[in-house]
Design a protein around this motif. Structure first.
Motif, PDB file in Angstrom:
ATOM      1  N   GLY A  11       5.468   1.221  -4.876  1.00  0.00           N
ATOM      2  CA  GLY A  11       5.813   2.409  -4.110  1.00  0.00           C
ATOM      3  C   GLY A  11       6.967   3.226  -4.634  1.00  0.00           C
ATOM      4  O   GLY A  11       7.569   2.917  -5.648  1.00  0.00           O
ATOM      5  N   HIS A  12       7.223   4.296  -3.912  1.00  0.00           N
ATOM      6  CA  HIS A  12       8.340   5.232  -4.021  1.00  0.00           C
ATOM      7  C   HIS A  12       8.006   6.423  -4.920  1.00  0.00           C
ATOM      8  O   HIS A  12       7.969   7.546  -4.453  1.00  0.00           O
ATOM      9  N   ILE A  17       3.085   4.800  -7.851  1.00  0.00           N
ATOM     10  CA  ILE A  17       2.007   4.891  -6.866  1.00  0.00           C
ATOM     11  C   ILE A  17       0.666   5.191  -7.522  1.00  0.00           C
ATOM     12  O   ILE A  17      -0.370   4.623  -7.153  1.00  0.00           O
ATOM     13  N   THR A  20      -1.048   2.246  -9.054  1.00  0.00           N
ATOM     14  CA  THR A  20      -1.364   1.333  -7.957  1.00  0.00           C
ATOM     15  C   THR A  20      -2.651   1.764  -7.263  1.00  0.00           C
ATOM     16  O   THR A  20      -3.561   0.953  -7.028  1.00  0.00           O
ATOM     17  N   ALA A  38      -1.522  -1.328   1.113  1.00  0.00           N
ATOM     18  CA  ALA A  38      -0.451  -0.897   0.220  1.00  0.00           C
ATOM     19  C   ALA A  38       0.891  -1.002   0.932  1.00  0.00           C
ATOM     20  O   ALA A  38       1.020  -0.605   2.091  1.00  0.00           O
ATOM     21  N   GLY A  40       4.775   0.325   1.121  1.00  0.00           N
ATOM     22  CA  GLY A  40       5.499   1.537   0.749  1.00  0.00           C
ATOM     23  C   GLY A  40       6.759   1.682   1.572  1.00  0.00           C
ATOM     24  O   GLY A  40       7.096   0.817   2.386  1.00  0.00           O
ATOM     25  N   ASP A  46       5.202   7.652  -0.844  1.00  0.00           N
ATOM     26  CA  ASP A  46       4.164   6.752  -0.333  1.00  0.00           C
ATOM     27  C   ASP A  46       3.407   7.336   0.857  1.00  0.00           C
ATOM     28  O   ASP A  46       2.179   7.277   0.921  1.00  0.00           O
ATOM     29  N   THR A  47       4.156   7.897   1.824  1.00  0.00           N
ATOM     30  CA  THR A  47       3.525   8.351   3.064  1.00  0.00           C
ATOM     31  C   THR A  47       2.610   9.550   2.835  1.00  0.00           C
ATOM     32  O   THR A  47       1.798   9.876   3.702  1.00  0.00           O
ATOM     33  N   VAL A  50      -0.423   7.719  -0.583  1.00  0.00           N
ATOM     34  CA  VAL A  50      -1.284   6.570  -0.274  1.00  0.00           C
ATOM     35  C   VAL A  50      -2.340   6.917   0.775  1.00  0.00           C
ATOM     36  O   VAL A  50      -3.538   6.675   0.550  1.00  0.00           O
ATOM     37  N   LEU A  57      -1.371   1.826   4.834  1.00  0.00           N
ATOM     38  CA  LEU A  57      -0.015   1.776   4.300  1.00  0.00           C
ATOM     39  C   LEU A  57       0.883   1.039   5.281  1.00  0.00           C
ATOM     40  O   LEU A  57       0.939   1.377   6.460  1.00  0.00           O
TER      41      LEU A  57
END
Length: 366
Positions: A11-12, A17, A20, A38, A40, A46-47, A50, A57
């Motif tokens: 993440g981040h 991401i 991934t 996932a 995150g 991430d939000t 993903v 998430l």
């Protein structure tokens, strides 16, 4: 085989991401029943990225780690301890059978939580210089995969980087005409694509736009992706010099292109090798030379040029780049060598490894 339950941790940042999510997509193609969650944080992308890819998430506290391994890190100070507990709660809730990590703020807590539970850990490192989370994980597992040979991680096997299906399946020649029309370019003549990554790069923008007149005089069209925070003004003229802030579907830009000027992030290098596009790589002059290391295998193979950020200028474009762009034989040769520097579909390769790891873990538990 019952549905494999996989937690992915990368993440981040987009650089973590994207591979991934590309792996998650590949795993679903290989094993459609796979249940993928996932990890995150609210601090990064991430939000946004993903959920857009359709995966559940689970958020945990972010832990920005120091660049080096230290006793304090291994003794789990407060922030890391809380994040490990949160990651462990997610692993328990989804009944995870494996953690597949790609580095970043969520990876180290996931690795440590998996280790506590006796769950197998699979690591993928996309960069030539491994981050601290993956350096830690390489001490916890023998299942370590990298984008390229020579990455300093124990027991590492080079497989490439998981990429989007739109890239691994791209037929540039078949899509070329439609892609050029999409951006308002002529269907004939050389096309240079310019990009500095998702945020753009001031040095690249200034150097290439400053050589706009010379590029036009040489008959070179340009698709210049500036980044949303940059403004580049080039007078109208012919051949077209098209300026856009961002491109969502880069496969079309790649299909339109004969050559690219760009940074050399790990994902960019992998995508260009996968589609056989030659490039002039301009490594970001930070991060301990990581981007230079990413580019060097393709440059060594003859599929790319390498120019320092400080040396990139309109004069360099005119004297060094334009002769390459106007030599079809030179571009064709570089394209072939760029392709040779690529590899198989790393996402599918990694997915099959992960499924084997799960099968072995289940056999041990019986």
């Amino acid at each position: 085989m019952t549905a494999p339950r996989v937690v992915v941790a990368g993440g981040h940042s987009a650089g973590h991401i994207e591979p991934t999510m590309n792996f998650a997509d590949a795993l679903r193609r290989v094993e459609p029943t796979a249940e993928i969650t996932a990890l995150g944080t609210v601090r990064g992308l991430d939000t946004t990225l993903v959920p857009a890819r359709g995966y559940p998430l689970a958020l945990i506290p972010p832990v920005p780690l120091p660049r080096g391994l230290s006793r304090a890190l291994l003794q789990m100070p407060g922030e890391l301890r809380d994040s490990v507990l949160a990651a462990g709660a997610v692993l328990d809730r989804v009944r995870a059978e494996v953690v597949v990590g790609f580095g970043g703020y969520v990876a180290a807590p996931a690795y440590l939580a998996a280790r506590r539970r006796g769950l197998p850990i699979v690591v993928h490192e996309a960069n030539a210089l491994p981050g601290v989370a993956n350096r830690l994980a390489a001490r916890l597992t023998r299942r370590v995969f990298t984008a390229a040979p020579g990455v300093r991680l124990p027991n590492a096997t080079a497989i490439g980087i998981p990429l989007r299906r739109a890239i691994t399946g791209l037929d540039r020649a078949a899509l070329r005409t439609a892609a050029r029309q999409r951006f308002g370019l002529r269907t004939d003549g050389p096309v240079l694509v310019v990009t500095g990554g998702s945020q753009g790069a001031g040095t690249i923008n200034a150097a290439v736009s400053g050589a706009a007149a010379a590029l036009r005089a040489a008959g070179v069209q340009v698709l210049h992706i500036t980044g949303p925070r940059h403004v580049v003004e080039v007078p109208d003229g012919d051949p077209p010099y098209v300026v856009v802030p961002y491109v969502d579907e880069m496969q079309y830009a790649y299909a339109a292109a004969d050559f690219v000027v760009c940074r050399s992030g790990a994902m960019t290098c992998a995508e260009l090798a996968a589609v056989g596009l030659p490039a002039a790589f301009v490594p970001l002059p930070l991060r301990g030379g990581e981007q230079r290391l990413n580019a060097e295998p393709i440059v060594a193979a003859g599929g790319a040029l390498l120019v320092d950020d400080a040396d990139l200028s309109p004069a360099w474009v005119e004297t060094t780049l334009i002769p390459v762009l106007t030599g079809p034989g030179r571009i064709a040769g570089m394209s072939s060598r760029a392709s040779a520097a690529g590899g198989p579909d790393a996402g599918a390769v990694l997915a099959r490894h992960v499924l084997t790891v799960i099968a072995e873990h289940r056999a041990r538990r019986r």
